[in-house]
Design a protein around this motif. Structure first.
Motif, PDB file in Angstrom:
ATOM      1  N   HIS A  37      -3.146   1.580   0.319  1.00 46.00           N
ATOM      2  CA  HIS A  37      -2.043   0.728  -0.141  1.00 46.00           C
ATOM      3  C   HIS A  37      -2.256  -0.747   0.222  1.00 46.00           C
ATOM      4  O   HIS A  37      -1.390  -1.574  -0.034  1.00 46.00           O
ATOM      5  N   MET A  38      -3.382  -1.062   0.834  1.00 48.56           N
ATOM      6  CA  MET A  38      -3.635  -2.450   1.215  1.00 48.56           C
ATOM      7  C   MET A  38      -3.880  -3.306  -0.019  1.00 48.56           C
ATOM      8  O   MET A  38      -4.410  -2.839  -1.025  1.00 48.56           O
ATOM      9  N   GLU A  39      -3.483  -4.573   0.078  1.00 46.57           N
ATOM     10  CA  GLU A  39      -3.670  -5.514  -1.025  1.00 46.57           C
ATOM     11  C   GLU A  39      -4.646  -6.600  -0.595  1.00 46.57           C
ATOM     12  O   GLU A  39      -4.568  -7.114   0.518  1.00 46.57           O
ATOM     13  N   CYS A  40      -5.571  -6.936  -1.471  1.00 48.24           N
ATOM     14  CA  CYS A  40      -6.513  -8.003  -1.147  1.00 48.24           C
ATOM     15  C   CYS A  40      -7.026  -8.622  -2.436  1.00 48.24           C
ATOM     16  O   CYS A  40      -6.810  -8.093  -3.525  1.00 48.24           O
ATOM     17  N   PHE A  41      -7.695  -9.749  -2.296  1.00 47.06           N
ATOM     18  CA  PHE A  41      -8.290 -10.436  -3.435  1.00 47.06           C
ATOM     19  C   PHE A  41      -9.805 -10.323  -3.269  1.00 47.06           C
ATOM     20  O   PHE A  41     -10.387 -11.022  -2.447  1.00 47.06           O
ATOM     21  N   PRO A  42     -10.465  -9.398  -3.987  1.00 47.54           N
ATOM     22  CA  PRO A  42     -11.906  -9.200  -3.805  1.00 47.54           C
ATOM     23  C   PRO A  42     -12.701 -10.491  -3.978  1.00 47.54           C
ATOM     24  O   PRO A  42     -12.314 -11.375  -4.746  1.00 47.54           O
ATOM     25  N   VAL A  43     -13.820 -10.583  -3.292  1.00 43.59           N
ATOM     26  CA  VAL A  43     -14.621 -11.812  -3.286  1.00 43.59           C
ATOM     27  C   VAL A  43     -15.018 -12.230  -4.701  1.00 43.59           C
ATOM     28  O   VAL A  43     -14.931 -13.400  -5.059  1.00 43.59           O
ATOM     29  N   LEU A  44     -15.446 -11.280  -5.509  1.00 38.56           N
ATOM     30  CA  LEU A  44     -15.949 -11.608  -6.843  1.00 38.56           C
ATOM     31  C   LEU A  44     -14.937 -11.300  -7.949  1.00 38.56           C
ATOM     32  O   LEU A  44     -15.313 -11.085  -9.091  1.00 38.56           O
ATOM     33  N   ALA A  45     -13.651 -11.308  -7.613  1.00 38.61           N
ATOM     34  CA  ALA A  45     -12.622 -10.952  -8.599  1.00 38.61           C
ATOM     35  C   ALA A  45     -12.622 -11.908  -9.798  1.00 38.61           C
ATOM     36  O   ALA A  45     -12.594 -11.476 -10.957  1.00 38.61           O
ATOM     37  N   ARG A 272      -9.752 -30.595   0.465  1.00 36.43           N
ATOM     38  CA  ARG A 272      -9.335 -29.366   1.144  1.00 36.43           C
ATOM     39  C   ARG A 272      -9.637 -28.154   0.273  1.00 36.43           C
ATOM     40  O   ARG A 272      -9.528 -28.181  -0.947  1.00 36.43           O
ATOM     41  N   VAL A 273     -10.064 -27.093   0.954  1.00 37.29           N
ATOM     42  CA  VAL A 273     -10.422 -25.844   0.292  1.00 37.29           C
ATOM     43  C   VAL A 273      -9.744 -24.701   1.035  1.00 37.29           C
ATOM     44  O   VAL A 273      -9.827 -24.618   2.268  1.00 37.29           O
ATOM     45  N   ILE A 274      -9.052 -23.832   0.308  1.00 37.52           N
ATOM     46  CA  ILE A 274      -8.365 -22.684   0.911  1.00 37.52           C
ATOM     47  C   ILE A 274      -9.250 -21.445   0.767  1.00 37.52           C
ATOM     48  O   ILE A 274      -9.618 -21.066  -0.350  1.00 37.52           O
ATOM     49  N   LEU A 275      -9.602 -20.840   1.888  1.00 36.81           N
ATOM     50  CA  LEU A 275     -10.437 -19.635   1.903  1.00 36.81           C
ATOM     51  C   LEU A 275      -9.543 -18.445   2.248  1.00 36.81           C
ATOM     52  O   LEU A 275      -9.260 -18.185   3.414  1.00 36.81           O
ATOM     53  N   LYS A 276      -9.091 -17.745   1.236  1.00 37.63           N
ATOM     54  CA  LYS A 276      -8.131 -16.661   1.447  1.00 37.63           C
ATOM     55  C   LYS A 276      -8.791 -15.461   2.094  1.00 37.63           C
ATOM     56  O   LYS A 276      -9.927 -15.105   1.758  1.00 37.63           O
ATOM     57  N   PRO A 277      -8.095 -14.815   3.032  1.00 34.45           N
ATOM     58  CA  PRO A 277      -8.651 -13.617   3.672  1.00 34.45           C
ATOM     59  C   PRO A 277      -8.720 -12.458   2.696  1.00 34.45           C
ATOM     60  O   PRO A 277      -7.941 -12.381   1.743  1.00 34.45           O
ATOM     61  N   THR A 278      -9.660 -11.553   2.927  1.00 30.63           N
ATOM     62  CA  THR A 278      -9.790 -10.369   2.094  1.00 30.63           C
ATOM     63  C   THR A 278      -9.484  -9.145   2.964  1.00 30.63           C
ATOM     64  O   THR A 278      -8.883  -9.266   4.027  1.00 30.63           O
ATOM     65  N   PHE A 279      -9.901  -7.994   2.513  1.00 34.38           N
ATOM     66  CA  PHE A 279      -9.718  -6.771   3.287  1.00 34.38           C
ATOM     67  C   PHE A 279     -10.819  -6.740   4.346  1.00 34.38           C
ATOM     68  O   PHE A 279     -11.921  -6.264   4.107  1.00 34.38           O
TER      69      PHE A 279
END
Length: 521
Positions: A37-45, A272-279
């Motif tokens: 059930h975890m949500e993430c934004f895959p690196v190569l999405a 500025r660059v936002i690096l969003k966390p993944t799983f």
């Protein structure tokens, strides 16, 4: 359908704190959820999605900045519905209506139609007893991303109208807010009513700032009839060249607008660059840590080409479970090459010089790079960089997986032994760990993504189609190499079943894979 993506973040930082808050909240929620059930934004999405759009010939583009307002303008011109996950679309006055992507049931039996819900701002406004022109004001107060209203002021507002807190008893707050705005005659009148709730308890300087932010938010929701960056309707129709960007050359902007390149260079020009966390494992370094030297090259290429005075880039990146800001200096000189050229200079250089720079950035032997099949070169650059720089060290299983995959993916791999010798100089920890394996796979994807970005910024000296995870990260291959020992029988089976291996080249490929796996193991 027509697909429109966000480009760079807006330069006024209106959404920045909200993005940071959402990243931290998602990390917290993911730790409390079971894995499925975890949500993430895959690196190569992004790269994967745009690749599929190209294969299906679906028209798509990337805006220079945030896309929601531009999508609203396009939808008004074309009188068509909008499909999005962005709840702000409920507020825009869209003549064709709004479809929330979460309302589309993709598990329905195959047919020409999908059942869903279509929302119209006028009906939404009627259901809550407001005129539709007041929806932007209500949305601003109740949590607009456009209005920089801190939680303290929001709490003060809700308490003054009978609520308890902006973060609790949401239904009551909605009821009180709608009741308060119901008698407003216009947007301006509604803002005056709202300000009367808090201005007596705040200093005048604070109230003026709040009023300014509310007006700005309402203006954004009103979405005029003109595009702010370029006419995306005409762009889709091929009738007009896009407007030049303030800082980036046309050759780069065309790659961003056509989705060949992400909007990252636009964010770099803003500093500025936002690096969003993944799983990922939140007690370890963020997966983007491995690719920081590559990003510094990107920062150097972009900022050296700009005249806006930005000297460094603030990276907003995960530190444990919090998002932190780190100033990062761009790299403007590469060992073995010299000073980086500007993006404008790169556009006029020959392919040979671009390949020389690419090889120097990745400390890759130029002759070996040119001897590899053209489609495999960016993959090889990323793989070599990953194995040389990853920490914790790559495991033996993962190293075998990567090397075998290079061979299987590209059938016959010329000079594979010399390539292996270059990769095998890094030492590996033989202990296998499921979390480490997963983290390393994500790190490799991050390296591949940055290698692809640098290649495109340099004018694509190395032929390479966008990363195809279905091929690059074949599920059967990963499963077998992780769960089974890399024996000859496993390698043989992989060579027989892997779709990239042809009958004619299969036997020699198996021999090469077996030799390499035995050598590493």
């Amino acid at each position: 359908p027509y697909v429109v993506f966000d480009g760079g973040h807006d330069d006024d930082d209106k959404k920045l704190q909200n993005i940071i808050t959402k990243c931290e909240l998602r990390m917290k929620e993911n730790e409390e959820k079971p894995p499925k059930h975890m949500e993430c934004f895959p690196v190569l999405a992004y790269e994967s999605f745009t690749m599929v759009l190209k294969e299906l010939n679906i028209p798509h583009l990337t805006c220079d900045g945030e896309a929601d307002n531009q999508i609203a303008v396009l939808a008004r011109q074309w009188i068509c519905p909008v499909i999005s996950c962005d709840s702000d679309m409920y507020i825009f006055d869209l003549p064709g209506g709004f479809i929330n992507f979460s309302d589309i049931n993709l598990d329905q039996p195959t047919s020409d139609e999908l059942n869903t819900r279509l929302y119209h701002a006028s009906k939404f406004a009627d259901s809550i007893g407001l005129h539709k022109t007041l929806l932007p004001v209500a949305a601003t107060v109740l949590g607009s991303l456009y209005a920089d209203i801190d939680y303290g002021v929001a709490n003060l507002f809700f308490k003054s109208i009978g609520g308890k807190s902006s973060l609790t008893t949401i239904s009551k707050n909605l009821k009180y807010s709608f009741k308060l705005l119901k008698n407003a005659k216009s947007q301006q009148n509604a803002i005056v009513i709202l300000m009367q709730c808090v201005e007596e308890k705040l200093p005048s300087s604070k109230t003026e700032d709040i009023k300014k932010n509310i007006y700005s938010s309402v203006s954004a929701y009103n979405a005029g009839t003109e595009f702010t960056c370029f006419d995306i309707a005409k762009y889709f129709e091929g009738k007009e060249c896009a407007k030049p960007h303030r800082y980036l050359p046309d050759c780069v902007m065309e790659k961003i607008r056509s989705c060949t390149l992400s909007g990252m260079p636009i964010n770099v020009t803003l500093g500025r660059v936002i690096l969003k966390p993944t799983f990922e494992h939140f007690d370890w370094l963020p997966i983007q840590h491995i690719s920081r030297p590559l990003r510094q090259i990107i920062y150097g290429l972009v900022l050296k080409s700009c005249t806006n005075g930005v000297e460094y880039v603030t990276e907003i990146v995960r530190d444990k479970r919090l998002m932190t800001k780190e100033p990062i200096k761009p790299v403007v000189e590469v060992s073995g090459y010299g000073l980086l050229p500007t993006l404008q200079e790169i556009d006029g250089q020959d392919k040979r010089n671009k390949i020389k720079l690419l090889a120097a950035i990745f400390t890759f032997d130029e002759k070996i790079l040119e001897s590899l099949p053209s489609e495999s070169r960016v993959f090889a650059l990323a793989l070599k960089y990953f194995i040389s720089n990853t920490c914790p060290y790559v495991t033996v299983h993962l190293k075998i997986y990567a090397l075998c995959h290079v061979i299987l993916l590209y059938r016959e791999f010329p000079n594979v032994q010399s390539f292996y010798n270059m990769l095998s100089s890094s030492t590996g920890n033989e202990k296998q760990n499921v979390e480490l394996f997963h983290e390393n796979l994500q790190r490799f994807q991050e390296c591949l993504n940055m290698a692809y970005t640098i290649n495109v910024l340099l004018g694509t000296p190395v032929t390479f189609k966008q990363p195809d995870p279905a091929t690059v990260f074949d599920g059967i291959l990963v499963y077998n190499f992780f769960l089974k020992a890399p024996t000859e029988s496993v390698v043989d089976q992989l060579a027989k079943t892997h779709h990239a291996c042809t009958i004619t080249s299969g036997q020699s490929t198996v021999t090469n894979v077996r030799k390499l796996s035995n050598t590493i193991a």
